[in-house]
Design a protein around this motif. Structure first.
Motif, PDB file in Angstrom:
ATOM      1  N   UNK A   9       0.894  -1.153   0.000  1.00  0.00           N
ATOM      2  CA  UNK A   9       0.000   0.000   0.000  1.00  0.00           C
ATOM      3  C   UNK A   9       0.932   1.202   0.000  1.00  0.00           C
ATOM      4  N   UNK A  10       0.743   2.119  -0.939  1.00  0.00           N
ATOM      5  CA  UNK A  10       1.693   3.239  -1.021  1.00  0.00           C
ATOM      6  C   UNK A  10       1.528   4.229   0.131  1.00  0.00           C
ATOM      7  N   UNK A  11       0.435   4.094   0.868  1.00  0.00           N
ATOM      8  CA  UNK A  11       0.256   4.949   2.046  1.00  0.00           C
ATOM      9  C   UNK A  11       1.111   4.413   3.182  1.00  0.00           C
ATOM     10  N   UNK A  12       1.754   5.307   3.901  1.00  0.00           N
ATOM     11  CA  UNK A  12       2.521   4.881   5.074  1.00  0.00           C
ATOM     12  C   UNK A  12       1.597   4.721   6.272  1.00  0.00           C
ATOM     13  N   UNK A  13       2.049   3.991   7.272  1.00  0.00           N
ATOM     14  CA  UNK A  13       1.312   3.893   8.536  1.00  0.00           C
ATOM     15  C   UNK A  13       0.009   3.122   8.489  1.00  0.00           C
ATOM     16  N   UNK A  14      -0.102   2.178   7.550  1.00  0.00           N
ATOM     17  CA  UNK A  14      -1.347   1.408   7.463  1.00  0.00           C
ATOM     18  C   UNK A  14      -1.200   0.012   8.085  1.00  0.00           C
ATOM     19  N   UNK A  15       0.000  -0.295   8.546  1.00  0.00           N
ATOM     20  CA  UNK A  15       0.206  -1.605   9.177  1.00  0.00           C
ATOM     21  C   UNK A  15       0.836  -2.639   8.255  1.00  0.00           C
ATOM     22  N   UNK A  16       1.524  -2.165   7.197  1.00  0.00           N
ATOM     23  CA  UNK A  16       2.178  -3.097   6.255  1.00  0.00           C
ATOM     24  C   UNK A  16       3.243  -3.949   6.938  1.00  0.00           C
ATOM     25  N   UNK A  17       4.202  -3.256   7.569  1.00  0.00           N
ATOM     26  CA  UNK A  17       5.323  -3.977   8.178  1.00  0.00           C
ATOM     27  C   UNK A  17       4.855  -4.809   9.362  1.00  0.00           C
ATOM     28  N   UNK A  18       3.965  -4.246  10.163  1.00  0.00           N
ATOM     29  CA  UNK A  18       3.390  -4.992  11.294  1.00  0.00           C
ATOM     30  C   UNK A  18       2.753  -6.280  10.787  1.00  0.00           C
ATOM     31  N   UNK A  19       2.034  -6.167   9.677  1.00  0.00           N
ATOM     32  CA  UNK A  19       1.375  -7.344   9.099  1.00  0.00           C
ATOM     33  C   UNK A  19       2.398  -8.339   8.561  1.00  0.00           C
ATOM     34  N   UNK A  20       3.406  -7.851   7.859  1.00  0.00           N
ATOM     35  CA  UNK A  20       4.404  -8.769   7.285  1.00  0.00           C
ATOM     36  C   UNK A  20       5.109  -9.564   8.376  1.00  0.00           C
ATOM     37  N   UNK A  21       5.586  -8.849   9.414  1.00  0.00           N
ATOM     38  CA  UNK A  21       6.312  -9.506  10.508  1.00  0.00           C
ATOM     39  C   UNK A  21       5.418 -10.537  11.212  1.00  0.00           C
ATOM     40  N   UNK A  22       4.220 -10.114  11.579  1.00  0.00           N
ATOM     41  CA  UNK A  22       3.386 -10.961  12.434  1.00  0.00           C
ATOM     42  C   UNK A  22       2.655 -12.066  11.674  1.00  0.00           C
ATOM     43  N   UNK A  23       2.391 -11.819  10.405  1.00  0.00           N
ATOM     44  CA  UNK A  23       1.833 -12.897   9.581  1.00  0.00           C
ATOM     45  C   UNK A  23       2.909 -13.961   9.362  1.00  0.00           C
ATOM     46  N   UNK A  24       4.142 -13.519   9.105  1.00  0.00           N
ATOM     47  CA  UNK A  24       5.265 -14.466   8.928  1.00  0.00           C
ATOM     48  C   UNK A  24       5.444 -15.313  10.186  1.00  0.00           C
ATOM     49  N   UNK A  25       5.459 -14.643  11.345  1.00  0.00           N
ATOM     50  CA  UNK A  25       5.649 -15.358  12.619  1.00  0.00           C
ATOM     51  C   UNK A  25       4.494 -16.323  12.885  1.00  0.00           C
ATOM     52  N   UNK A  26       3.277 -15.903  12.571  1.00  0.00           N
ATOM     53  CA  UNK A  26       2.096 -16.750  12.801  1.00  0.00           C
ATOM     54  C   UNK A  26       2.113 -17.979  11.888  1.00  0.00           C
ATOM     55  N   UNK A  27       2.479 -17.770  10.621  1.00  0.00           N
ATOM     56  CA  UNK A  27       2.587 -18.902   9.691  1.00  0.00           C
ATOM     57  C   UNK A  27       3.671 -19.869  10.162  1.00  0.00           C
ATOM     58  N   UNK A  28       4.765 -19.301  10.686  1.00  0.00           N
ATOM     59  CA  UNK A  28       5.863 -20.125  11.205  1.00  0.00           C
ATOM     60  C   UNK A  28       5.421 -20.992  12.377  1.00  0.00           C
ATOM     61  N   UNK A  29       4.659 -20.393  13.289  1.00  0.00           N
ATOM     62  CA  UNK A  29       4.143 -21.116  14.456  1.00  0.00           C
ATOM     63  C   UNK A  29       3.177 -22.227  14.010  1.00  0.00           C
ATOM     64  N   UNK A 175      -0.234 -13.320 -13.759  1.00  0.00           N
ATOM     65  CA  UNK A 175      -0.733 -14.229 -12.709  1.00  0.00           C
ATOM     66  C   UNK A 175      -0.995 -13.524 -11.377  1.00  0.00           C
ATOM     67  N   UNK A 176      -0.666 -12.248 -11.296  1.00  0.00           N
ATOM     68  CA  UNK A 176      -0.830 -11.530 -10.024  1.00  0.00           C
ATOM     69  C   UNK A 176      -2.305 -11.435  -9.639  1.00  0.00           C
ATOM     70  N   UNK A 177      -2.557 -11.823  -8.396  1.00  0.00           N
ATOM     71  CA  UNK A 177      -3.917 -11.894  -7.897  1.00  0.00           C
ATOM     72  C   UNK A 177      -4.010 -11.009  -6.651  1.00  0.00           C
ATOM     73  N   UNK A 178      -5.216 -10.562  -6.298  1.00  0.00           N
ATOM     74  CA  UNK A 178      -5.347  -9.865  -5.007  1.00  0.00           C
ATOM     75  C   UNK A 178      -5.753 -10.911  -3.972  1.00  0.00           C
ATOM     76  N   UNK A 179      -4.844 -11.167  -3.038  1.00  0.00           N
ATOM     77  CA  UNK A 179      -5.100 -12.167  -1.992  1.00  0.00           C
ATOM     78  C   UNK A 179      -6.231 -11.686  -1.088  1.00  0.00           C
ATOM     79  N   UNK A 180      -6.209 -10.378  -0.822  1.00  0.00           N
ATOM     80  CA  UNK A 180      -7.278  -9.833   0.000  1.00  0.00           C
ATOM     81  C   UNK A 180      -6.948  -8.461   0.551  1.00  0.00           C
ATOM     82  N   UNK A 181      -8.005  -7.753   0.957  1.00  0.00           N
ATOM     83  CA  UNK A 181      -7.848  -6.468   1.640  1.00  0.00           C
ATOM     84  C   UNK A 181      -7.933  -6.746   3.133  1.00  0.00           C
ATOM     85  N   UNK A 182      -6.978  -6.226   3.876  1.00  0.00           N
ATOM     86  CA  UNK A 182      -6.915  -6.504   5.312  1.00  0.00           C
ATOM     87  C   UNK A 182      -7.196  -5.230   6.100  1.00  0.00           C
ATOM     88  N   UNK A 183      -8.257  -5.251   6.881  1.00  0.00           N
ATOM     89  CA  UNK A 183      -8.591  -4.080   7.703  1.00  0.00           C
ATOM     90  C   UNK A 183      -7.735  -4.080   8.959  1.00  0.00           C
TER      91      UNK A 183
END
Length: 254
Positions: A9-29, A175-183
């Motif tokens: 998302x080109x807007x800053x402060x929307x939770x991109x990095x928070x989502x990347x880190x915590x989704x990665x950690x959750x998938x790992x768990x 082949x690029x698809x939209x996985x989803x919009x995350x609130x």
């Protein structure tokens, strides 16, 4: 074969990095093998997982200029089953350096081609812009997750991002698809938060993840300790939200 997902998302402060880190950690768990690629010069995903970015010698920069192999820049993190290709502030220069390079939007895709099969999921944390770094991420990804904060200007700029995704689909990556919009940053006490949720669901319906990421103090604290929310406070609302998102993603892709 691993699924490559850009979080953009080109807007800053929307939770991109928070989502990347915590989704990665959750998938790992949840016992998925995950690679996080930090494609943001701010390198917040790297520091948020405990990497000392000042000491990063090989990372996304070297990878994009093809001066090193992907397997040589991957380092393990403290999160179970999560590896990272870290970023460093020198990544800022890559947009200028690649400007005259042929197929410059495919540099990342080529670079990670030989490691895609080593992971279940590869998550790319994109820079808050629609520049060459984000274009590289979208060209190499199978899908994109778009975080949208439940605040007043939530939908501003979304049209621009969706147009960028359309043109990437047309020119670089059909082949690029939209996985989803995350609130994200949802506060149930605020009428505005609830209005944004209604508005987004009305416009985008099935494209919106069922999981909503609630505003959570612990989520904001975790990166300063170099930890994901899963290791920082596994009982928090934030941890539960991201585990639920990871489960939703796994179910969607099986």
């Amino acid at each position: 074969m691993g699924k490559i997902i850009a979080i953009a998302n080109q807007k800053g402060g929307v939770g991109k990095t928070t989502t990347t880190i915590n989704l990665a950690a959750s998938l790992g768990v949840l016992e998925k093998k995950v690679l996080l690629i930090d494609a943001d010069p701010q390198a917040n995903a790297s520091s948020g997982l405990g990497i000392d970015v000042e000491k990063v010698e090989k990372g996304t920069y070297r990878l994009l200029e093809h001066s090193t192999l992907a397997k040589d820049v991957i380092i393990p993190t403290n999160s179970p089953n999560v590896d990272i290709i870290p970023a460093h502030i020198d990544l800022v220069a890559i947009e200028i350096e690649l400007v005259d390079v042929e197929n410059r939007e495919s540099m990342l895709k080529k670079a990670i081609n030989d490691i895609v099969d080593d992971y279940d999921y590869i998550l790319i944390d994109c820079a808050p812009s629609l520049g060459l770094l984000t274009l590289n991420a979208l060209t190499s990804a199978h899908s994109v997750i778009i975080p949208i904060q439940c605040e007043y200007f939530a939908l501003e700029g979304l049209g621009k991002l969706l147009n960028t995704i359309k043109s990437v689909q047309k020119v670089h990556n059909s082949e690029l698809d939209i996985e989803g919009l995350l609130l994200t940053m949802y506060d149930s006490r605020l009428r505005l938060s609830n209005q944004v949720v209604e508005e987004v669901k009305k416009h985008f319906d099935k494209m919106v993840f069922k999981t909503i990421i609630q505003r959570n103090v612990r989520l904001g604290e975790a990166p300063s300790f170099g930890e994901s929310i899963i290791s920082y406070d596994a009982d928090s609302k934030g941890a539960n939200n991201y585990l639920s998102l990871a489960q939703e993603l796994i179910e969607k892709n099986t």
